[in-house]
Design a protein around this motif. Sequence first.
Motif, PDB file in Angstrom:
ATOM      1  N   TYR A  32       4.638   9.873  73.411  1.00  0.00           N
ATOM      2  CA  TYR A  32       3.492   9.025  73.096  1.00  0.00           C
ATOM      3  C   TYR A  32       3.428   8.703  71.609  1.00  0.00           C
ATOM      4  O   TYR A  32       3.644   9.580  70.763  1.00  0.00           O
ATOM      5  CB  TYR A  32       2.182   9.714  73.493  1.00  0.00           C
ATOM      6  CG  TYR A  32       1.997   9.824  74.980  1.00  0.00           C
ATOM      7  CD1 TYR A  32       2.564  10.867  75.683  1.00  0.00           C
ATOM      8  CD2 TYR A  32       1.262   8.869  75.664  1.00  0.00           C
ATOM      9  CE1 TYR A  32       2.410  10.957  77.059  1.00  0.00           C
ATOM     10  CE2 TYR A  32       1.093   8.949  77.031  1.00  0.00           C
ATOM     11  CZ  TYR A  32       1.683   9.997  77.726  1.00  0.00           C
ATOM     12  OH  TYR A  32       1.526  10.072  79.076  1.00  0.00           O
ATOM     13  N   ALA A  33       3.107   7.434  71.324  1.00  0.00           N
ATOM     14  CA  ALA A  33       2.663   7.109  69.985  1.00  0.00           C
ATOM     15  C   ALA A  33       1.275   7.731  69.796  1.00  0.00           C
ATOM     16  O   ALA A  33       0.571   8.008  70.772  1.00  0.00           O
ATOM     17  CB  ALA A  33       2.601   5.603  69.796  1.00  0.00           C
ATOM     18  N   MET A  34       0.918   7.945  68.560  1.00  0.00           N
ATOM     19  CA  MET A  34      -0.366   8.570  68.263  1.00  0.00           C
ATOM     20  C   MET A  34      -1.142   7.715  67.278  1.00  0.00           C
ATOM     21  O   MET A  34      -0.565   7.091  66.379  1.00  0.00           O
ATOM     22  CB  MET A  34      -0.171   9.960  67.679  1.00  0.00           C
ATOM     23  CG  MET A  34       0.500  10.950  68.611  1.00  0.00           C
ATOM     24  SD  MET A  34      -0.470  11.316  70.085  1.00  0.00           S
ATOM     25  CE  MET A  34      -1.913  12.126  69.373  1.00  0.00           C
ATOM     26  N   ILE A  51       1.278   6.009  64.545  1.00  0.00           N
ATOM     27  CA  ILE A  51       2.640   6.446  64.279  1.00  0.00           C
ATOM     28  C   ILE A  51       3.423   6.389  65.579  1.00  0.00           C
ATOM     29  O   ILE A  51       2.902   6.703  66.642  1.00  0.00           O
ATOM     30  CB  ILE A  51       2.651   7.860  63.659  1.00  0.00           C
ATOM     31  CG1 ILE A  51       4.048   8.256  63.187  1.00  0.00           C
ATOM     32  CG2 ILE A  51       2.072   8.902  64.614  1.00  0.00           C
ATOM     33  CD1 ILE A  51       4.053   9.489  62.282  1.00  0.00           C
ATOM     34  N   SER A  52       4.668   5.968  65.475  1.00  0.00           N
ATOM     35  CA  SER A  52       5.507   5.834  66.649  1.00  0.00           C
ATOM     36  C   SER A  52       5.886   7.202  67.213  1.00  0.00           C
ATOM     37  O   SER A  52       5.642   8.243  66.597  1.00  0.00           O
ATOM     38  CB  SER A  52       6.762   5.045  66.289  1.00  0.00           C
ATOM     39  OG  SER A  52       7.523   5.757  65.313  1.00  0.00           O
ATOM     40  N   SER A  57       8.042   4.966  62.444  1.00  0.00           N
ATOM     41  CA  SER A  57       7.231   3.802  62.082  1.00  0.00           C
ATOM     42  C   SER A  57       5.775   4.212  61.972  1.00  0.00           C
ATOM     43  O   SER A  57       5.265   4.946  62.821  1.00  0.00           O
ATOM     44  CB  SER A  57       7.363   2.701  63.136  1.00  0.00           C
ATOM     45  OG  SER A  57       8.699   2.240  63.217  1.00  0.00           O
ATOM     46  N   THR A  58       5.136   3.732  60.925  1.00  0.00           N
ATOM     47  CA  THR A  58       3.720   4.024  60.707  1.00  0.00           C
ATOM     48  C   THR A  58       2.971   2.731  60.400  1.00  0.00           C
ATOM     49  O   THR A  58       3.552   1.764  59.881  1.00  0.00           O
ATOM     50  CB  THR A  58       3.524   5.012  59.552  1.00  0.00           C
ATOM     51  OG1 THR A  58       4.132   4.483  58.360  1.00  0.00           O
ATOM     52  CG2 THR A  58       4.149   6.368  59.865  1.00  0.00           C
ATOM     53  N   TYR A  59       1.689   2.745  60.711  1.00  0.00           N
ATOM     54  CA  TYR A  59       0.863   1.544  60.576  1.00  0.00           C
ATOM     55  C   TYR A  59      -0.515   1.961  60.070  1.00  0.00           C
ATOM     56  O   TYR A  59      -1.011   3.046  60.415  1.00  0.00           O
ATOM     57  CB  TYR A  59       0.715   0.844  61.927  1.00  0.00           C
ATOM     58  CG  TYR A  59       2.027   0.634  62.636  1.00  0.00           C
ATOM     59  CD1 TYR A  59       2.538   1.615  63.482  1.00  0.00           C
ATOM     60  CD2 TYR A  59       2.770  -0.523  62.434  1.00  0.00           C
ATOM     61  CE1 TYR A  59       3.759   1.443  64.122  1.00  0.00           C
ATOM     62  CE2 TYR A  59       3.984  -0.707  63.069  1.00  0.00           C
ATOM     63  CZ  TYR A  59       4.479   0.283  63.903  1.00  0.00           C
ATOM     64  OH  TYR A  59       5.690   0.106  64.526  1.00  0.00           O
ATOM     65  N   ARG A  72       3.725  13.194  61.851  1.00  0.00           N
ATOM     66  CA  ARG A  72       3.705  13.997  63.067  1.00  0.00           C
ATOM     67  C   ARG A  72       4.841  14.994  63.042  1.00  0.00           C
ATOM     68  O   ARG A  72       5.870  14.778  62.395  1.00  0.00           O
ATOM     69  CB  ARG A  72       3.785  13.116  64.313  1.00  0.00           C
ATOM     70  CG  ARG A  72       5.097  12.399  64.514  1.00  0.00           C
ATOM     71  CD  ARG A  72       5.002  11.392  65.659  1.00  0.00           C
ATOM     72  NE  ARG A  72       4.812  12.047  66.947  1.00  0.00           N
ATOM     73  CZ  ARG A  72       4.384  11.407  68.037  1.00  0.00           C
ATOM     74  NH1 ARG A  72       4.091  10.111  67.987  1.00  0.00           N
ATOM     75  NH2 ARG A  72       4.246  12.066  69.181  1.00  0.00           N
ATOM     76  N   ASP A  73       4.640  16.075  63.781  1.00  0.00           N
ATOM     77  CA  ASP A  73       5.654  17.107  63.965  1.00  0.00           C
ATOM     78  C   ASP A  73       5.807  17.306  65.464  1.00  0.00           C
ATOM     79  O   ASP A  73       4.943  17.912  66.108  1.00  0.00           O
ATOM     80  CB  ASP A  73       5.222  18.398  63.274  1.00  0.00           C
ATOM     81  CG  ASP A  73       6.298  19.466  63.312  1.00  0.00           C
ATOM     82  OD1 ASP A  73       7.136  19.446  64.240  1.00  0.00           O
ATOM     83  OD2 ASP A  73       6.287  20.342  62.437  1.00  0.00           O
TER      84      ASP A  73
END
Length: 117
Positions: A32-34, A51-52, A57-59, A72-73
């Motif tokens: 899942y993207a978060m 975040i992908s 990829s981040t937005y 993310r981890d």
Amino acid sequence: QVQLVESGGGLVQPGGSLRLSCAASGFTFSNYAMSWVRQAPGKGLEWVSAISRSGGSTYYADSVKGRFTISRDNYKNTVYLQMNSLKPADTAVYLCAATAGTIWRYWGQGTQVTVSS
């Protein structure tokens, strides 16, 4: 049982920093993207950042770009939101969500962030 549990909120002075965490369990986190969204008092939900699945990829919303960093981890099943240069306008309940395409599948309960002197 699916859970998203946010932590790290609190009271901070303008210009300060906080790091929010969202720990996931009960589903395959890396699928899942978060996203982080927030809800200020008396207002609707505002998308903050995403975040992908891989983290590559981040937005960001324009209102937080340059001040907030999402990461993310996937080993720890946790997504983070590092918030710097906080403003009173950032005061809100911050929630994390797991998304699959346009489907917002799972939601956390939120953590309160208050920016005030």
